[in-house]
Scaffold this motif. Structure first.
Motif, PDB file in Angstrom:
ATOM      1  N   TYR A 118     -30.402  14.871   0.737  1.00  0.00           N
ATOM      2  CA  TYR A 118     -30.089  13.510   0.314  1.00  0.00           C
ATOM      3  C   TYR A 118     -30.198  13.390  -1.208  1.00  0.00           C
ATOM      4  O   TYR A 118     -29.331  12.802  -1.877  1.00  0.00           O
ATOM      5  CB  TYR A 118     -31.063  12.558   1.003  1.00  0.00           C
ATOM      6  N   ALA A 119     -31.244  13.986  -1.773  1.00  0.00           N
ATOM      7  CA  ALA A 119     -31.428  13.937  -3.223  1.00  0.00           C
ATOM      8  C   ALA A 119     -30.347  14.735  -3.950  1.00  0.00           C
ATOM      9  O   ALA A 119     -29.838  14.302  -4.993  1.00  0.00           O
ATOM     10  CB  ALA A 119     -32.809  14.474  -3.578  1.00  0.00           C
ATOM     11  N   LEU A 120     -29.966  15.890  -3.408  1.00  0.00           N
ATOM     12  CA  LEU A 120     -28.930  16.701  -4.042  1.00  0.00           C
ATOM     13  C   LEU A 120     -27.585  15.986  -4.040  1.00  0.00           C
ATOM     14  O   LEU A 120     -26.831  16.037  -5.020  1.00  0.00           O
ATOM     15  CB  LEU A 120     -28.787  18.043  -3.304  1.00  0.00           C
ATOM     16  N   GLY A 121     -27.263  15.319  -2.943  1.00  0.00           N
ATOM     17  CA  GLY A 121     -25.994  14.599  -2.863  1.00  0.00           C
ATOM     18  C   GLY A 121     -25.938  13.372  -3.735  1.00  0.00           C
ATOM     19  O   GLY A 121     -24.855  12.898  -4.101  1.00  0.00           O
ATOM     20  N   ALA A 122     -27.118  12.856  -4.110  1.00  0.00           N
ATOM     21  CA  ALA A 122     -27.160  11.600  -4.855  1.00  0.00           C
ATOM     22  C   ALA A 122     -26.533  11.713  -6.243  1.00  0.00           C
ATOM     23  O   ALA A 122     -25.962  10.742  -6.754  1.00  0.00           O
ATOM     24  CB  ALA A 122     -28.603  11.123  -4.980  1.00  0.00           C
ATOM     25  N   GLU A 123     -26.617  12.889  -6.852  1.00  0.00           N
ATOM     26  CA  GLU A 123     -26.099  13.037  -8.212  1.00  0.00           C
ATOM     27  C   GLU A 123     -24.605  12.722  -8.271  1.00  0.00           C
ATOM     28  O   GLU A 123     -24.118  12.137  -9.248  1.00  0.00           O
ATOM     29  CB  GLU A 123     -26.352  14.456  -8.724  1.00  0.00           C
ATOM     30  N   LEU A 124     -23.865  13.111  -7.218  1.00  0.00           N
ATOM     31  CA  LEU A 124     -22.428  12.839  -7.164  1.00  0.00           C
ATOM     32  C   LEU A 124     -22.108  11.634  -6.280  1.00  0.00           C
ATOM     33  O   LEU A 124     -20.945  11.380  -5.964  1.00  0.00           O
ATOM     34  CB  LEU A 124     -21.682  14.077  -6.646  1.00  0.00           C
ATOM     35  N   ILE A 125     -23.131  10.887  -5.873  1.00  0.00           N
ATOM     36  CA  ILE A 125     -22.958   9.747  -4.949  1.00  0.00           C
ATOM     37  C   ILE A 125     -22.153  10.210  -3.740  1.00  0.00           C
ATOM     38  O   ILE A 125     -21.182   9.580  -3.306  1.00  0.00           O
ATOM     39  CB  ILE A 125     -22.285   8.535  -5.637  1.00  0.00           C
ATOM     40  N   LYS A 126     -22.543  11.338  -3.184  1.00  0.00           N
ATOM     41  CA  LYS A 126     -21.792  11.965  -2.100  1.00  0.00           C
ATOM     42  C   LYS A 126     -22.272  11.429  -0.747  1.00  0.00           C
ATOM     43  O   LYS A 126     -23.479  11.333  -0.508  1.00  0.00           O
ATOM     44  CB  LYS A 126     -21.979  13.487  -2.164  1.00  0.00           C
ATOM     45  N   PRO A 127     -21.372  11.094   0.167  1.00  0.00           N
ATOM     46  CA  PRO A 127     -21.801  10.643   1.490  1.00  0.00           C
ATOM     47  C   PRO A 127     -22.578  11.746   2.204  1.00  0.00           C
ATOM     48  O   PRO A 127     -22.156  12.905   2.232  1.00  0.00           O
ATOM     49  CB  PRO A 127     -20.485  10.343   2.217  1.00  0.00           C
ATOM     50  N   VAL A 128     -23.702  11.369   2.768  1.00  0.00           N
ATOM     51  CA  VAL A 128     -24.555  12.315   3.469  1.00  0.00           C
ATOM     52  C   VAL A 128     -24.895  11.733   4.834  1.00  0.00           C
ATOM     53  O   VAL A 128     -25.372  10.604   4.936  1.00  0.00           O
ATOM     54  CB  VAL A 128     -25.856  12.581   2.676  1.00  0.00           C
ATOM     55  N   ARG A 129     -24.624  12.498   5.882  1.00  0.00           N
ATOM     56  CA  ARG A 129     -24.946  12.088   7.248  1.00  0.00           C
ATOM     57  C   ARG A 129     -26.039  13.030   7.753  1.00  0.00           C
ATOM     58  O   ARG A 129     -25.844  14.252   7.803  1.00  0.00           O
ATOM     59  CB  ARG A 129     -23.706  12.138   8.138  1.00  0.00           C
ATOM     60  N   LEU A 130     -27.172  12.460   8.130  1.00  0.00           N
ATOM     61  CA  LEU A 130     -28.347  13.253   8.457  1.00  0.00           C
ATOM     62  C   LEU A 130     -28.847  12.936   9.861  1.00  0.00           C
ATOM     63  O   LEU A 130     -29.066  11.769  10.201  1.00  0.00           O
ATOM     64  CB  LEU A 130     -29.467  12.957   7.452  1.00  0.00           C
ATOM     65  N   GLU A 131     -29.022  13.963  10.669  1.00  0.00           N
ATOM     66  CA  GLU A 131     -29.676  13.822  11.974  1.00  0.00           C
ATOM     67  C   GLU A 131     -30.956  14.641  11.887  1.00  0.00           C
ATOM     68  O   GLU A 131     -30.926  15.866  11.878  1.00  0.00           O
ATOM     69  CB  GLU A 131     -28.754  14.327  13.095  1.00  0.00           C
ATOM     70  N   LEU A 132     -32.104  13.942  11.815  1.00  0.00           N
ATOM     71  CA  LEU A 132     -33.351  14.601  11.448  1.00  0.00           C
ATOM     72  C   LEU A 132     -34.345  14.585  12.611  1.00  0.00           C
ATOM     73  O   LEU A 132     -33.957  14.670  13.759  1.00  0.00           O
ATOM     74  CB  LEU A 132     -33.909  13.943  10.186  1.00  0.00           C
ATOM     75  N   GLY A 133     -35.616  14.478  12.303  1.00  0.00           N
ATOM     76  CA  GLY A 133     -36.636  14.625  13.324  1.00  0.00           C
ATOM     77  C   GLY A 133     -36.839  13.377  14.167  1.00  0.00           C
ATOM     78  O   GLY A 133     -36.223  12.334  13.958  1.00  0.00           O
ATOM     79  N   GLY A 134     -37.722  13.523  15.128  1.00  0.00           N
ATOM     80  CA  GLY A 134     -38.031  12.406  16.009  1.00  0.00           C
ATOM     81  C   GLY A 134     -39.455  12.474  16.518  1.00  0.00           C
ATOM     82  O   GLY A 134     -40.110  13.513  16.467  1.00  0.00           O
ATOM     83  N   LYS A 135     -39.930  11.359  16.999  1.00  0.00           N
ATOM     84  CA  LYS A 135     -41.248  11.271  17.641  1.00  0.00           C
ATOM     85  C   LYS A 135     -41.113  10.247  18.756  1.00  0.00           C
ATOM     86  O   LYS A 135     -41.672   9.151  18.719  1.00  0.00           O
ATOM     87  CB  LYS A 135     -42.308  10.841  16.610  1.00  0.00           C
ATOM     88  N   ALA A 136     -40.344  10.618  19.789  1.00  0.00           N
ATOM     89  CA  ALA A 136     -39.923   9.650  20.798  1.00  0.00           C
ATOM     90  C   ALA A 136     -41.091   9.151  21.646  1.00  0.00           C
ATOM     91  O   ALA A 136     -41.819   9.951  22.248  1.00  0.00           O
ATOM     92  CB  ALA A 136     -38.868  10.280  21.705  1.00  0.00           C
ATOM     93  N   PRO A 137     -41.264   7.833  21.722  1.00  0.00           N
ATOM     94  CA  PRO A 137     -42.254   7.259  22.632  1.00  0.00           C
ATOM     95  C   PRO A 137     -41.713   7.231  24.064  1.00  0.00           C
ATOM     96  O   PRO A 137     -40.513   7.032  24.282  1.00  0.00           O
ATOM     97  CB  PRO A 137     -42.444   5.848  22.095  1.00  0.00           C
ATOM     98  N   PHE A 138     -42.602   7.429  25.015  1.00  0.00           N
ATOM     99  CA  PHE A 138     -42.243   7.407  26.435  1.00  0.00           C
ATOM    100  C   PHE A 138     -43.114   6.349  27.094  1.00  0.00           C
ATOM    101  O   PHE A 138     -44.309   6.556  27.318  1.00  0.00           O
ATOM    102  CB  PHE A 138     -42.488   8.795  27.042  1.00  0.00           C
ATOM    103  N   ILE A 139     -42.518   5.189  27.349  1.00  0.00           N
ATOM    104  CA  ILE A 139     -43.255   4.020  27.838  1.00  0.00           C
ATOM    105  C   ILE A 139     -43.080   3.910  29.350  1.00  0.00           C
ATOM    106  O   ILE A 139     -41.953   3.895  29.857  1.00  0.00           O
ATOM    107  CB  ILE A 139     -42.735   2.742  27.153  1.00  0.00           C
TER     108      ILE A 139
END
Length: 491
Positions: free
Chosen positions: A245-266
């Motif tokens: 995200y930081a690297l893309g910011a210099e060129l204002i480049k669109p960045v799509r990120l699918e990252l981590g999770g901590k899913a609750p199970f209720i």
């Protein structure tokens, strides 16, 4: 299976896929890929360089306009051919995926099958790419808003689902008229390279799909910050996503990120406990817990807490860990680093007074199969506080903790008290609670009375540190298109 290498797909050792051809790295450097179950070498791949990345980007840029000149339906035809080839080679691909990643063979088959399904869905979307025509303010004028491709897509994939993640990048990118440069994870590049060969066999034009192996912080970073790439689609850790995200910011480049999770199970007091237990086990231990959407912390209504945990621990104790090519439930971890991370989390949980209910260790004298490789056994904890590390940090492995809650309000509050916002689970028969989950549970993907598992026409998206944008379905396709406005006067 021991002899399965890229040679099975006709790929010479240490090659990159650039401009429709298998080529040597500019440096000639190579790195070995090891089997997590016994640390034996599976194959050797090129250690790509910045010069290789430059060649791949140049090829993708040159190919993009001719590729976009095809109709979406023509582009979809290539995706259908690719999906057919994946089906025809599915068992070989699954065995390769298991050899490099340690996933049990049935789960590798699921990964490969979902890869083909995602590509077919992308192809089916070709007839549903839409623009808009609006009336103008002036006479004899219209406003056209077509959707056009970005250009060159950089796809950076994680190690846990190399086949499906390849399709999540390549399918939508190609059907919308983009070209791609894929950078697979350093630990699991073989499946991606094999899929590149199937792209060649499917007749996808030269330069439309390129695959570069190499280090993420050099080759990957160069692709992200390159002025010749137009949009980044990355699946991986929060740490890596933040850096991208930081690297893309210099060129204002669109960045799509699918990252981590901590899913609750209720699980509420009116839930079908047996159904919830089975879903909890499946959603936690599929792929050994190395899934960003997996059940990672459980909030159980106090009235059913003891019953649920007794049944859950009994089910977890029956899970087998071993050679992923045999009839087991969980294979090895991808690396020694992952084992060390999980061991540290377990030690920290003990320090914070978490109660270990099941440690999953093999019987005494039955450890000979685990002398080599990266092994970790399922752990189940009980906690009394939502502030302990094991309820807040993503495990990405077969470790789970649970706590009792007073009511649905408390469960919601604990669930939302997280840096992550990818997936959540709710088990209840009360429709009012289900509707409250729509408005009050702050996660992009919610499973109600069922285990995990996305559909290709859904939308896989996260909130907070779990990412930006999303994948799958029509909304995922739209993420690879941008709008252009034309004021057309025909007076």
């Amino acid at each position: 299976m021991a002899g399965l290498t890229l040679h099975n797909f006709g790929i010479a050792t240490g090659r990159l896929f650039i401009n429709g051809r298998w080529v040597e790295s500019a440096t000639g450097d190579r790195r070995d890929i090891f089997n997590p179950k016994d640390e034996t070498r599976v194959d050797t791949v090129a250690a790509g360089s910045l010069e290789d990345a430059e060649r791949a980007v140049a090829a993708a840029r040159k190919a993009q306009r001719p590729w976009n000149a095809l109709t979406p339906m023509e582009r979809a035809g290539f995706l259908y051919k690719l999906a057919d080839l994946i089906d025809a080679n599915s068992e070989t691909l699954a065995q390769m995926l298991t050899a490099e990643g340690g996933k049990i063979l049935p789960e590798s088959r699921i990964d490969v099958g979902f890869c083909a399904l995602l590509l077919r869905h992308a192809g089916e979307s070709a007839r549903r790419l839409e623009g808009e025509i609006l009336p103008g303010e002036n006479r004899d004028e219209q406003i056209w808003i077509p959707r056009v491709p970005y250009g060159v897509v950089v796809g950076i994939t994680a190690w846990n689902f190399p086949a499906a993640l390849f399709a999540r990048k390549v399918g939508p990118a190609l059907v919308t008229g983009n070209t791609v440069v894929i950078k697979p994870h350093e630990l699991t590049p073989l499946t991606t390279l094999a899929l590149a060969e199937l792209c060649r066999q499917a007749g996808i034009p030269d330069g439309v799909v390129n695959v570069i192996t190499g280090d993420g912080r050099s080759v990957g970073a160069h692709l992200v910050s390159h002025r010749g790439t137009d949009i980044i689609s990355m699946t991986g850790s929060v740490r890596a996503g933040s850096e991208i995200y930081a690297l893309g910011a210099e060129l204002i480049k669109p960045v799509r990120l699918e990252l981590g999770g901590k899913a609750p199970f209720i699980v509420m007091e009116d839930a079908d406990v047996d159904k919830a237990v089975e879903a909890a086990v499946t959603s936690k231990f599929f792929a050994g817990g190395s899934v960003c959407t997996c059940n990672d912390r459980m909030y159980l209504h106090h009235k059913i807490h003891d019953e649920f945990m007794e049944k859950f621990v009994a089910r977890v104790s029956r899970l087998s860990v071993g050679d992923p090519t045999t009839d087991v439930n969980i294979g090895p971890r991808i690396s020694s680093g992952e084992v060390a991370k999980l061991s540290q989390m377990v030690a920290r949980a003990a320090e914070q007074k978490a109660t270990l209910l099941s440690d999953g260790q093999p019987a005494e004298g039955n450890n000979t199969h685990y002398e080599r490789g990266h092994w970790f056994f399922p752990k189940v904890f009980s906690v009394t506080s939502n502030d302990v590390d094991i309820m807040r940090q993503e495990t990405f492995g077969p470790v789970i903790a649970a706590m009792a809650v007073d009511d649905f309000d408390q469960a919601l509050a604990f669930a939302n008290d997280s840096e992550y916002g990818l997936s959540a689970y709710v088990f209840t028969q009360d429709n009012r609670r289900i509707m409250r989950s729509v408005t009050e549970l702050e996660f992009g993907e919610i499973y109600v009375n069922r285990p995990s598992g996305e559909s290709p026409h859904g939308f896989h998206t996260g909130y907070r540190k779990s990412g930006l944008g999303g994948e799958d379905g029509k909304h995922g396709i739209e993420g690879f298109l941008r709008k252009k406005t034309l004021y057309v006067n025909y007076a």
